[in-house]
Design a protein around this motif. Structure first.
Motif, PDB file in Angstrom:
ATOM      1  N   UNK A 109       0.824  -1.206   0.000  1.00 12.58           N
ATOM      2  CA  UNK A 109       0.000   0.000   0.000  1.00 12.58           C
ATOM      3  C   UNK A 109       0.868   1.270   0.000  1.00 12.58           C
ATOM      4  N   UNK A 110       1.841   1.355   0.952  1.00 12.05           N
ATOM      5  CA  UNK A 110       2.645   2.585   1.033  1.00 12.05           C
ATOM      6  C   UNK A 110       3.651   2.676  -0.113  1.00 12.05           C
ATOM      7  N   UNK A 111       4.148   1.511  -0.577  1.00 14.55           N
ATOM      8  CA  UNK A 111       5.120   1.533  -1.682  1.00 14.55           C
ATOM      9  C   UNK A 111       4.446   2.035  -2.963  1.00 14.55           C
ATOM     10  N   UNK A 112       3.217   1.603  -3.169  1.00 16.11           N
ATOM     11  CA  UNK A 112       2.483   2.037  -4.360  1.00 16.11           C
ATOM     12  C   UNK A 112       2.350   3.567  -4.383  1.00 16.11           C
ATOM     13  N   UNK A 113       2.030   4.133  -3.218  1.00 16.39           N
ATOM     14  CA  UNK A 113       1.904   5.600  -3.123  1.00 16.39           C
ATOM     15  C   UNK A 113       3.249   6.271  -3.433  1.00 16.39           C
ATOM     16  N   UNK A 114       4.341   5.685  -2.917  1.00 15.94           N
ATOM     17  CA  UNK A 114       5.672   6.286  -3.108  1.00 15.94           C
ATOM     18  C   UNK A 114       6.096   6.224  -4.577  1.00 15.94           C
ATOM     19  N   UNK A 115       5.817   5.073  -5.233  1.00 15.69           N
ATOM     20  CA  UNK A 115       6.223   4.926  -6.636  1.00 15.69           C
ATOM     21  C   UNK A 115       5.420   5.861  -7.539  1.00 15.69           C
ATOM     22  N   UNK A 116       4.133   6.043  -7.196  1.00  8.90           N
ATOM     23  CA  UNK A 116       3.303   6.958  -8.001  1.00  8.90           C
ATOM     24  C   UNK A 116       3.851   8.383  -7.941  1.00  8.90           C
ATOM     25  N   UNK A 117       4.458   8.738  -6.792  1.00  8.15           N
ATOM     26  CA  UNK A 117       5.022  10.082  -6.641  1.00  8.15           C
ATOM     27  C   UNK A 117       6.444  10.165  -7.197  1.00  8.15           C
ATOM     28  N   UNK A 118       6.888   9.042  -7.815  1.00  4.01           N
ATOM     29  CA  UNK A 118       8.203   8.990  -8.461  1.00  4.01           C
ATOM     30  C   UNK A 118       9.363   9.214  -7.490  1.00  4.01           C
ATOM     31  N   UNK A 119       9.255   8.627  -6.278  1.00  3.82           N
ATOM     32  CA  UNK A 119      10.326   8.764  -5.292  1.00  3.82           C
ATOM     33  C   UNK A 119      11.361   7.663  -5.497  1.00  3.82           C
ATOM     34  N   UNK A 120      12.637   7.966  -5.184  1.00  6.26           N
ATOM     35  CA  UNK A 120      13.698   6.967  -5.334  1.00  6.26           C
ATOM     36  C   UNK A 120      13.707   6.026  -4.132  1.00  6.26           C
ATOM     37  N   UNK A 121      13.556   4.700  -4.366  1.00  3.35           N
ATOM     38  CA  UNK A 121      13.515   3.781  -3.220  1.00  3.35           C
ATOM     39  C   UNK A 121      14.897   3.209  -2.846  1.00  3.35           C
ATOM     40  N   UNK A 122      15.091   2.983  -1.538  1.00  7.88           N
ATOM     41  CA  UNK A 122      16.233   2.196  -1.031  1.00  7.88           C
ATOM     42  C   UNK A 122      15.587   1.082  -0.210  1.00  7.88           C
ATOM     43  N   UNK A 123      15.906  -0.176  -0.516  1.00 11.65           N
ATOM     44  CA  UNK A 123      15.286  -1.289   0.213  1.00 11.65           C
ATOM     45  C   UNK A 123      16.208  -1.701   1.356  1.00 11.65           C
ATOM     46  N   UNK A 124      15.644  -1.767   2.568  1.00 12.02           N
ATOM     47  CA  UNK A 124      16.414  -2.225   3.730  1.00 12.02           C
ATOM     48  C   UNK A 124      15.756  -3.505   4.237  1.00 12.02           C
ATOM     49  N   UNK A 125      16.515  -4.600   4.194  1.00 10.93           N
ATOM     50  CA  UNK A 125      15.986  -5.879   4.708  1.00 10.93           C
ATOM     51  C   UNK A 125      16.462  -5.987   6.155  1.00 10.93           C
ATOM     52  N   UNK A 126      15.502  -5.810   7.065  1.00  7.49           N
ATOM     53  CA  UNK A 126      15.805  -5.669   8.498  1.00  7.49           C
ATOM     54  C   UNK A 126      15.609  -7.004   9.220  1.00  7.49           C
ATOM     55  N   UNK A 127      16.119  -7.100  10.435  1.00  8.79           N
ATOM     56  CA  UNK A 127      15.948  -8.267  11.311  1.00  8.79           C
ATOM     57  C   UNK A 127      16.591  -9.525  10.715  1.00  8.79           C
ATOM     58  N   UNK A 128      17.785  -9.381  10.104  1.00 11.49           N
ATOM     59  CA  UNK A 128      18.452 -10.578   9.557  1.00 11.49           C
ATOM     60  C   UNK A 128      19.079 -11.417  10.676  1.00 11.49           C
ATOM     61  N   UNK A 129      18.984 -10.938  11.912  1.00  7.64           N
ATOM     62  CA  UNK A 129      19.490 -11.720  13.054  1.00  7.64           C
ATOM     63  C   UNK A 129      18.437 -12.706  13.555  1.00  7.64           C
ATOM     64  N   UNK A 130      17.207 -12.648  13.001  1.00  8.13           N
ATOM     65  CA  UNK A 130      16.136 -13.537  13.475  1.00  8.13           C
ATOM     66  C   UNK A 130      16.368 -14.964  12.997  1.00  8.13           C
TER      67      UNK A 130
END
Length: 602
Positions: A109-130
Motif C-alpha cells: 500500500x505505502x510503496x504504491x503511493x511512493x512509486x506513483x510520486x516517483x520517489x527513489x527507493x532504497x530497500x532495507x531488509x531488516x531483522x536478519x538476526x532472526x
C-alpha cells in the motif's frame, strides 16, 4: 548546505521507529550522557502502549555536512491518510522489510503511493538476526512487488541494504558491521537532492502542529523560491479562493526540535507561524502572482460509526466534556489534521456519523478522546456501501494470514464462513502463508475469533483493495448476552449462580444499571438477569461449604474488541475510566415492544 528529504515506510512492526532511533544516535543528536529511552519518535502515550506509530513525525540530522530530513510514517493502512500526505515532502523512501515476513499488504500500500510520486527507493531488509530469516527470498519477493506495481526501470534498479536495527548495524552485504554508516552513505548517494524549479514561491501545507503559545503552525516542503520572515504571502484555499496573509516566524527542523530562522530556501522542510485558518493541502504562494499546487488526493473512508453523547444513568460522573457541543467541537478539531476522517450531522443534534478508514482508525480517535476527558456513546461500526452501475457494492480487503500449518484449516474455515475467497496458499518454513479476498464486513470481529482458534499464533494483516458487488448476509455473533434487569452493585452470590449461563464482563462489587450488558450468553438470544441480589441470611447454620463461591475473573476487552463484539441494537459507553457495553434501549419493556414491532413489519 545540501539537503536530503527521506521518508521511512514499512508494514507495521517491521522496525521503522527503531531504525529512526539508530539514525538519531548515529548522528549524535543527543549528548553521549543524555538519557533517551527507546522509540524516541513515538512520543504520545497511545503510541508507546500499542507499539505502533499513529502520527507521522519529522526530525532532521546532520551527516557529513548534509542535512537529512527524516519522516517516520505509520505502518497501518488505517492511517493511510497520514502516509499519503507526508510522502509529498520526501524525495526518496527507505522501504523497510522484515527478513522473515517479507513484503506484507501495508508494504504494498505505502510503496504504491511512493512509486506513483516517483520517489527513489532504497530497500532495507531488516531483522536478519532472526532465526528462520530468508533475506535472499525476501529480496526476490520485493523485486517482484516493484515489478507488479509498474516501477520504472530506474526504480527497479534499487540498492539493497541488509542489517538489524535492534543490533545497530547495516551493510550492503550480510556481513555485520560496527554501525549504520553504510545505510547513511547510501542515502546520500542514491536519494536525489530536492528538485527546485524556477518561479515564484510555493509551499504546500502537508501537516500541522499546535502550540498553546504560537497557535496553529503550518508544516510543509518549500517547492520553489525562498520564504522569509515577515514576508507577505497569499494562501491558496482548497475552494480556489485567495487569502492575504503574512509570515510572522519561520522554523526549520533540527534534531528532535525546531530552530528559528529568518529564511528557508526551496527544498527544505519548514514550519510557518502566523497564517490563519489554513487547511492541509492548501498552498502558501507568492503575494503578487500566486500559483496553487495540486491538492493532495486522499483515499475515501470505508467504515462509519455513530458517536453520540453519553445518555446512560452514570452520565457525567467521570468526564469533563459531556455535552453534544463539546463532542461537535472536538470532532471538528480532529478533522483539521486527520485527513481520512469525515463527520456528518444527523437528524438528532446529539448524534454524529463519523467516517474512517477502519476500526483501528476510529478506535484510536475514541481512545484519544476518552483520555482527554470526554464521555460518549459509540455504536456498531458499519461499512459504507456504494451504488456502482446500478449494483449495490461494498468495500473488499486483501487479507494475509501467517499461521502454523496445523491451524491453517481452521483459518480457512473462519474466513470462508465470512464470504472470503482464498487466492494464495504457500509454505514459509513451518508457517502457512494464506491470502484472501474478503468483504470488509467479514473482518469485523474476525481477529479475536482467529486468535482463539489458533491459540494466539496467527499473524493477520489487511488493507482495502476495491469496491465489489454485495456478498449477502454474513453471520455475526452467534451467542446472545445477559442484560441487567435492575441497577445496583453486583454480588458474588448472584454472579456465582449465573456463571453457568455465560461468561461475565463484570466482577462482584461493580456498580451496574438496568440495560447494561453483563455477560455473553452460552446460547443464542438475550436473557435478562438479576445480578444484584444478595444472599438471604438466617440464623441457621448449614453444614459444608456455606459461604464459599468461586468466581471466574471477568473477561477484559479492549475498545477495538468491544467495537467488533457489539450488534446493531447495542452500543459502548466510553468514559475516561470505564468502557461499558449496553443496549441502546435500556428499558426491558421498550426492547420487547420494539422487537414485536420489527416482527410485524417483517
Amino acid at each position: 548546505m545540501q539537503i536530503r528529504n527521506i521518508a521511512i515506510i514499512a508494514h507495521v512492526d517491521h522496525g521503522k521507529t527503531t531504525l529512526v532511533d539508530k539514525i538519531i544516535h548515529a548522528t549524535k543528536v543527543f549528548r553521549d550522557n543524555q538519557e533517551t529511552g527507546e522509540l524516541i519518535m513515538d512520543n504520545n502515550d497511545l503510541e508507546r502502549e500499542r507499539g505502533i506509530t499513529i502520527l507521522s513525525k519529522n526530525i532532521s540530522v546532520n551527516y557529513k555536512d548534509v542535512k537529512i530530513n527524516v519522516i517516520d510514517t505509520p505502518g497501518h493502512a488505517d492511517f493511510g491518510g497520514e502516509v499519503e500526505r507526508v510522502l509529498k515532502m520526501a524525495d526518496g523512501v527507505v522501504l523497510l522489510v522484515d527478513a522473515f515476513e517479507g513484503p506484507m499488504p501495508q508494504t504494498r500500500f505505502v510503496l504504491q503511493k511512493a512509486l506513483e510520486l516517483n520517489l527513489r527507493p532504497i530497500v532495507v531488509i531488516n531483522k536478519v538476526d532472526k532465526p528462520n530469516c530468508r533475506p535472499d527470498e525476501v529480496h526476490d519477493a520485493v523485486f517482484e512487488l516493484f515489478f507488479q506495481l509498474d516501477a520504472t526501470e530506474d526504480q527497479l534498479n534499487f540498492p539493497t541494504i541488509y542489517g538489524s536495527s535492534k543490533q545497530g548495524w547495516f551493510n550492503t552485504s550480510l556481513t555485520p558491521t560496527e554501525d549504520i554508516t553504510p545505510l547513511l552513505d547510501t542515502i546520500l548517494e542514491k536519494v536525489p537532492e530536492p528538485k527546485v524549479t524556477e518561479g515564484t514561491v510555493q509551499m504546500q501545507i502537508t501537516s500541522l502542529d499546535y502550540s498553546s503559545f504560537l497557535g496553529r503552525i503550518a508544516i510543509g516542503k518549500v517547492v520553489r523560491g525562498t520564504l522569509k520572515e515577515g514576508m507577505p504571502v497569499q494562501l491558496c484555499k482548497l475552494d480556489g479562493s485567495m487569502v492575504k496573509s503574512r509570515i510572522k516566524e519561520l522554523y526549520t527542523f533540527e534534531g528532535m526540535g525546531k530552530k528559528k530562522v529568518t529564511e528557508v530556501a526551496a527544498g527544505d522542510i519548514c514550519a510557518i507561524v502566523g497564517i490563519e485558518d489554513f487547511q492541509i493541502g492548501e498552498t502558501v504562494a507568492d503575494f503578487e502572482n500566486p500559483e496553487a499546487l495540486p491538492v493532495i488526493a486522499i483515499d475515501e473512508p470505508t467504515m462509519n460509526m455513530q458517536f453520540s453523547i453519553n445518555n446512560s444513568p452514570f452520565f457525567g460522573r467521570e468526564g469533563k466534556f459531556v455535552t453534544s457541543r463539546n463532542l461537535r467541537d472536538r470532532l471538528n478539531k480532529e478533522l483539521e489534521k486527520n485527513l481520512a476522517l469525515r463527520v456528518k450531522d444527523t437528524d438528532d443534534a446529539d448524534k454524529f456519523l463519523v467516517y474512517g478508514r477502519g476500526i483501528l482508525h476510529l478506535s484510536v480517535l475514541v481512545e484519544t478522546m476518552r483520555r482527554e476527558g470526554y464521555e460518549l456513546t459509540v455504536g456498531q461500526p458499519q461499512v459504507i456501501t456504494k451504488e456502482i452501475d446500478g449494483q449495490k457494492c461494498e468495500p473488499y480487503e486483501s487479507l494475509v494470514v501467517d499461521v502454523p500449518s496445523e491451524f491453517s484449516g481452521k483459518v480457512i474455515d473462519l474466513v470462508t464462513q465470512r464470504k472470503g475467497e482464498m487466492l494464495i496458499m504457500e509454505s514459509k518454513g513451518e508457517m502457512q502463508h494464506l491470502e484472501f479476498d474478503v468483504p470488509s464486513r467479514g473482518l469485523i470481529g474476525l481477529r479475536s475469533q482467529m486468535l482463539t482458534a489458533t491459540a494466539g499464533e496467527a499473524v493477520m494483516a489487511h488493507r482495502f483493495s476495491e469496491y465489489k458487488p454485495w456478498k449477502g448476509t454474513i453471520p455475526g455473533r452467534n451467542n446472545g448476552v445477559l442484560v441487567a434487569k435492575q441497577a445496583g452493585t453486583t454480588t458474588a452470590y448472584s454472579i456465582d449462580k449465573l456463571q453457568d449461563r455465560g461468561s461475565f464482563f463484570v466482577d462482584p462489587g461493580e456498580e451496574i444499571y438496568a440495560g447494561q450488558i453483563l455477560a455473553e450468553h452460552i446460547k443464542p438470544g438475550d436473557l435478562n438477569v438479576n445480578a444484584v441480589e444478595g444472599k438471604k441470611l438466617t440464623n441457621m447454620r448449614a453444614s459444608g461449604s456455606d459461604g464459599t463461591s468461586s468466581i471466574t475473573p471477568k473477561i477484559q476487552m479492549t475498545l477495538e474488541e468491544c467495537m467488533e463484539y457489539i450488534q446493531q441494537d447495542e452500543c459502548i459507553e466510553v468514559t475516561p475510566q470505564s468502557i461499558r457495553l449496553r443496549k441502546i434501549m435500556l428499558d426491558e419493556n421498550d426492547r420487547a415492544k420494539y422487537a414485536k414491532m420489527l416482527k410485524i413489519e417483517a
